[in-house]
Design an enzyme around this catalytic site. Structure first.
Site, PDB file in Angstrom:
ATOM      1  N   GLU A 179     128.004   0.946 -63.648  1.00 47.77           N
ATOM      2  CA  GLU A 179     128.775  -0.101 -62.959  1.00 47.77           C
ATOM      3  C   GLU A 179     129.707   0.638 -62.015  1.00 47.77           C
ATOM      4  OE1 GLU A 179     128.269  -3.237 -63.323  1.00 47.77           O
ATOM      5  OE2 GLU A 179     126.990  -3.188 -65.107  1.00 47.77           O
TER       6      GLU A 179
ATOM      7  N   GLU B  27     135.826   1.891 -50.027  1.00 51.01           N
ATOM      8  CA  GLU B  27     136.532   1.248 -51.129  1.00 51.01           C
ATOM      9  C   GLU B  27     137.917   1.865 -51.268  1.00 51.01           C
ATOM     10  OE1 GLU B  27     135.357   2.074 -55.240  1.00 51.01           O
ATOM     11  OE2 GLU B  27     135.628  -0.055 -55.667  1.00 51.01           O
TER      12      GLU B  27
ATOM     13  N   LYS C 112     134.793   7.533 -74.250  1.00 47.05           N
ATOM     14  CA  LYS C 112     135.674   8.454 -73.527  1.00 47.05           C
ATOM     15  C   LYS C 112     136.469   7.666 -72.486  1.00 47.05           C
ATOM     16  CE  LYS C 112     135.610  10.763 -69.872  1.00 47.05           C
ATOM     17  NZ  LYS C 112     137.023  10.500 -69.558  1.00 47.05           N
TER      18      LYS C 112
ATOM     19  N   CYS D   4     137.153  -3.542 -59.404  1.00 46.96           N
ATOM     20  CA  CYS D   4     135.915  -3.137 -58.707  1.00 46.96           C
ATOM     21  C   CYS D   4     135.367  -4.264 -57.842  1.00 46.96           C
ATOM     22  CB  CYS D   4     134.892  -2.694 -59.721  1.00 46.96           C
ATOM     23  SG  CYS D   4     134.759  -3.838 -61.079  1.00 46.96           S
TER      24      CYS D   4
ATOM     25  N   GLY E 267     132.705   3.395 -63.103  1.00 45.41           N
ATOM     26  CA  GLY E 267     133.601   4.249 -62.335  1.00 45.41           C
ATOM     27  C   GLY E 267     133.126   4.363 -60.904  1.00 45.41           C
TER      28      GLY E 267
ATOM     29  N   GLY F 292     129.028   8.278 -60.566  1.00 48.73           N
ATOM     30  CA  GLY F 292     127.806   7.667 -61.115  1.00 48.73           C
ATOM     31  C   GLY F 292     126.548   8.411 -60.690  1.00 48.73           C
TER      32      GLY F 292
HETATM   33  P1  NAD Z   1     135.943   7.828 -61.901  1.00 47.81           P
HETATM   34  O1  NAD Z   1     134.494   7.858 -61.577  1.00 47.81           O
HETATM   35  O2  NAD Z   1     136.811   8.883 -61.328  1.00 47.81           O
HETATM   36  O3  NAD Z   1     136.148   7.920 -63.483  1.00 47.81           O
HETATM   37  C1  NAD Z   1     135.515   7.048 -64.376  1.00 47.81           C
HETATM   38  C2  NAD Z   1     135.323   7.745 -65.697  1.00 47.81           C
HETATM   39  O4  NAD Z   1     134.422   8.843 -65.520  1.00 47.81           O
HETATM   40  C3  NAD Z   1     136.592   8.328 -66.281  1.00 47.81           C
HETATM   41  O5  NAD Z   1     136.542   8.201 -67.690  1.00 47.81           O
HETATM   42  C4  NAD Z   1     136.498   9.779 -65.880  1.00 47.81           C
HETATM   43  O6  NAD Z   1     137.234  10.629 -66.714  1.00 47.81           O
HETATM   44  C5  NAD Z   1     135.016  10.029 -66.009  1.00 47.81           C
HETATM   45  N1  NAD Z   1     134.495  11.138 -65.207  1.00 47.81           N
HETATM   46  C6  NAD Z   1     135.059  11.723 -64.132  1.00 47.81           C
HETATM   47  N2  NAD Z   1     134.238  12.699 -63.671  1.00 47.81           N
HETATM   48  C7  NAD Z   1     133.142  12.709 -64.466  1.00 47.81           C
HETATM   49  C8  NAD Z   1     131.945  13.486 -64.495  1.00 47.81           C
HETATM   50  N3  NAD Z   1     131.715  14.443 -63.605  1.00 47.81           N
HETATM   51  N4  NAD Z   1     131.025  13.224 -65.450  1.00 47.81           N
HETATM   52  C9  NAD Z   1     131.233  12.232 -66.339  1.00 47.81           C
HETATM   53  N5  NAD Z   1     132.353  11.471 -66.381  1.00 47.81           N
HETATM   54  C10 NAD Z   1     133.296  11.709 -65.446  1.00 47.81           C
HETATM   55  O7  NAD Z   1     136.431   6.374 -61.523  1.00 47.81           O
HETATM   56  P2  NAD Z   1     137.903   5.787 -61.654  1.00 47.81           P
HETATM   57  O8  NAD Z   1     138.707   6.360 -60.532  1.00 47.81           O
HETATM   58  O9  NAD Z   1     138.406   5.957 -63.055  1.00 47.81           O
HETATM   59  O10 NAD Z   1     137.630   4.243 -61.449  1.00 47.81           O
HETATM   60  C11 NAD Z   1     137.607   3.657 -60.204  1.00 47.81           C
HETATM   61  C12 NAD Z   1     136.178   3.354 -59.794  1.00 47.81           C
HETATM   62  O11 NAD Z   1     135.536   2.571 -60.779  1.00 47.81           O
HETATM   63  C13 NAD Z   1     136.119   2.519 -58.534  1.00 47.81           C
HETATM   64  O12 NAD Z   1     135.107   3.006 -57.687  1.00 47.81           O
HETATM   65  C14 NAD Z   1     135.753   1.150 -59.034  1.00 47.81           C
HETATM   66  O13 NAD Z   1     135.130   0.316 -58.110  1.00 47.81           O
HETATM   67  C15 NAD Z   1     134.876   1.476 -60.183  1.00 47.81           C
HETATM   68  N6  NAD Z   1     134.820   0.347 -61.104  1.00 47.81           N
HETATM   69  C16 NAD Z   1     133.659  -0.361 -61.199  1.00 47.81           C
HETATM   70  C17 NAD Z   1     133.558  -1.438 -62.061  1.00 47.81           C
HETATM   71  C18 NAD Z   1     132.290  -2.229 -62.202  1.00 47.81           C
HETATM   72  O14 NAD Z   1     132.149  -2.957 -63.169  1.00 47.81           O
HETATM   73  N7  NAD Z   1     131.349  -2.104 -61.298  1.00 47.81           N
HETATM   74  C19 NAD Z   1     134.660  -1.782 -62.845  1.00 47.81           C
HETATM   75  C20 NAD Z   1     135.827  -1.033 -62.715  1.00 47.81           C
HETATM   76  C21 NAD Z   1     135.883   0.038 -61.860  1.00 47.81           C
END
Ligand code: NAD
Length: 486
Positions: free
Chosen positions: A254, A388, A179, A288, A232, A237
């Site tokens: 992650e 962040e 997804k 990230c 994310g 998470g």
């Molecule tokens: P996000 O958590 O908003 O979304 C990530 C994914 O989760 C998307 O596919 C989104 O549609 C989905 N999602 C949203 N709400 C959800 C829910 N309630 N249940 C299940 N899935 C859901 O994050 P983002 O804004 O897309 O990404 C940015 C974040 O990701 C930042 O905090 C960044 O640090 C982190 N990040 C971490 C790493 C790592 O490897 N540690 C890498 C890249 C990004």
């Protein structure tokens, strides 16, 4: 400014392209032009059931009976085919994300291809063990796949972060549903064509696009899914961890970061300035592991900040599709507004703006472009030092001695990555041992390799992507006991 005709993409389930059962679609916006560049299907729980059924049938069927070597060959072939289509797929990555085409074409797509190559190589090298137990038994272990995995992926590295999950999952004999983030679904979908091209059996690889929170939650709670690999936001998470509890799914998370980049007084200043800018501005800071907190020894602070500001001012945003561009558009309007809010909070809370700080127009009157921004004189309690931002904003904080540098570096709930710049090898390793982070870079920043593990300490999550350690998160161990008494 390059424009691209609108694309219409369906869901990829069981090696077929299908519209959502509801017929609903979602628009994808090019952040560099603010124009709708694609329309994708908006899946609901009925589509999810279909994908889970297909993935389960493939898991117990053709994927289970295929030899490990043949499975590995197909996974490696995914990487080869990705490179054959690298020009086309890197354009898609830039189109929906706004990152420079140079980064998509020469960094992200090759890294994703390498990830398929690396994990495909593991398929026929995963072994169990024989164990010298008490009594007259032959006892051995089998390393088995988990079943149907789901990858929930963010928008910053839409293809690479998906492949970090897809490649080890498939290589170890699982099937997967991906997804992608709603903002950036195009390159995960492009892998659907690649799956067909290389001859993956139907159901092994599936892609569902849809509303992030709703479809994401349905995936997390679905009883037919065995594992969630999530990247994310930390708050998302935490919700996933709670949501996965009822079905006791295995999860890897992650999450976010607020990574410190420490410059000691004996550092090679020119190299550290370069490293600090790459550390925060690569990928527009939407990384990230971005080195978003610069910790500089107070004896070199003035010289360092002057050089950093001068270098930052030379980084000019441009059309992401132009191969000469090195700094693109932020990924969405929402993200741009978040970044601008943080810049405003830095100003209000009394930090000194030494570079950037504004939304900019690259000459088209459109697009979510923000200048690379550096704040000096940041105090540890300021918002830009604690939260962040996930954008091109660097908070520079001074310290008086090594102990203070380490204490400040670790003074965050996160623990994804860190950097240290020094010519003193002893100090470098000492600092590395004291930092609470999953990756520490010494005299470099933002370097990665598929063979090296990547993941978080503390609120940056758990589990490791890439490397042999990732294999553990996609397999489970079975002990088999055989009575040998005659
Ligand atoms: P996000 O958590 O908003 O979304 C990530 C994914 O989760 C998307 O596919 C989104 O549609 C989905 N999602 C949203 N709400 C959800 C829910 N309630 N249940 C299940 N899935 C859901 O994050 P983002 O804004 O897309 O990404 C940015 C974040 O990701 C930042 O905090 C960044 O640090 C982190 N990040 C971490 C790493 C790592 O490897 N540690 C890498 C890249 C990004």
């Amino acid at each position: 400014m390059t424009t691209t005709a609108s694309l219409d993409k369906h869901l990829f389930i069981n090696n077929e392209w299908r519209p959502a059962g509801s017929g609903k679609t979602m628009e994808v916006v090019n952040p560099a032009t603010e124009e709708v560049c694609a329309s994708v299907a908006s899946a609901d729980s009925g589509d999810l059931d279909a994908a889970v059924d297909a993935a389960r049938a493939a898991f117990v069927g053709p994927w289970a009976t295929m030899s490990a070597r043949e499975r590995g060959r197909l996974v490696r072939r995914m990487g080869e085919r990705l490179m054959e289509k690298a020009d086309e797929i890197s354009r898609l990555e830039t189109l929906h994300n706004g990152k420079p085409i140079n980064e998509s074409r020469h960094v992200e797509i090759p890294a994703a291809a390498e990830c398929f190559e690396y994990f495909g190589g593991w398929s026929d090298k995963l072994m169990g063990e024989t164990i010298p137990v008490k009594g007259n038994h032959l006892t051995y272990t089998l390393r088995e796949p988990l079943g149907v995995c789901a990858a929930i992926v963010p928008w910053n590295f839409p293809l690479l972060i998906a492949v970090w999950k897809i490649a080890p999952a498939l290589a170890t004999g699982n099937t997967i549903i991906v997804k992608p983030a709603s903002q950036t679904p195009l390159t995960a979908l492009a892998l659907g064509d690649i799956a067909v091209d290389v001859g993956l059996p139907p159901g092994v690889f599936n892609v569902l696009t849809g509303p992030g929170a709703k479809l994401g939650q349905a995936i997390v709670e679905h009883p037919g899914i065995d594992k969630i690999a999530f990247t994310g936001d930390t708050s998302t998470g935490k919700g996933i961890m709670r949501g996965a509890a009822d079905t006791l799914k295995k999860i890897t998370l992650e999450l976010g970061g607020k990574s410190p980049n420490i410059v000691l007084p004996d550092a090679d200043i020119e190299a550290a300035v370069r490293g600090a800018t790459i550390g925060i501005f690569y990928g527009k800071g939407e990384v990230c592991a971005a080195g978003s907190r610069l910790l500089v020894d107070k004896s070199i602070k003035d010289e360092f900040i002057d050089k950093l500001a001068a270098r930052t001012k030379k980084m000019v945003a441009g059309d992401p599709m132009d191969p000469k561009t090195r700094f693109g558009a932020l990924s969405s309007k929402k993200q741009m507004e978040t970044v601008l809010r943080y810049i405003e909070s830095g100003r209000k809370e009394g930090a000194t703006l030494v570079a950037g700080g504004e939304r900019i127009d690259i000459g088209t009157g459109r697009g979510y472009f923000v200048q690379p921004t550096v704040f000096a004189d940041v105090q540890p309690e300021m918002t830009i030092s604690r939260e962040e931002i996930f954008g091109p904003v660097l908070a520079a904080i001074e310290f008086a001695d090594l102990d203070e540098a380490i204490a400040r570096a670790n003074d965050t709930p996160y623990g994804l990555a860190a950097g240290v710049w020094t010519r003193d090898i002893k100090k470098a390793h000492y600092v590395a041992s004291k930092l609470k982070a999953g990756t520490v870079w010494i005299n470099t920043y933002n370097v990665y390799d598929t063979a090296a593990p990547f993941g978080g300490y503390k609120a940056s999550g758990f589990g490791r992507e890439m490397s042999a350690h990732a294999l553990e998160h996609y397999t489970q161990i079975k002990s088999v006991w055989v009575d040998l008494n005659m």
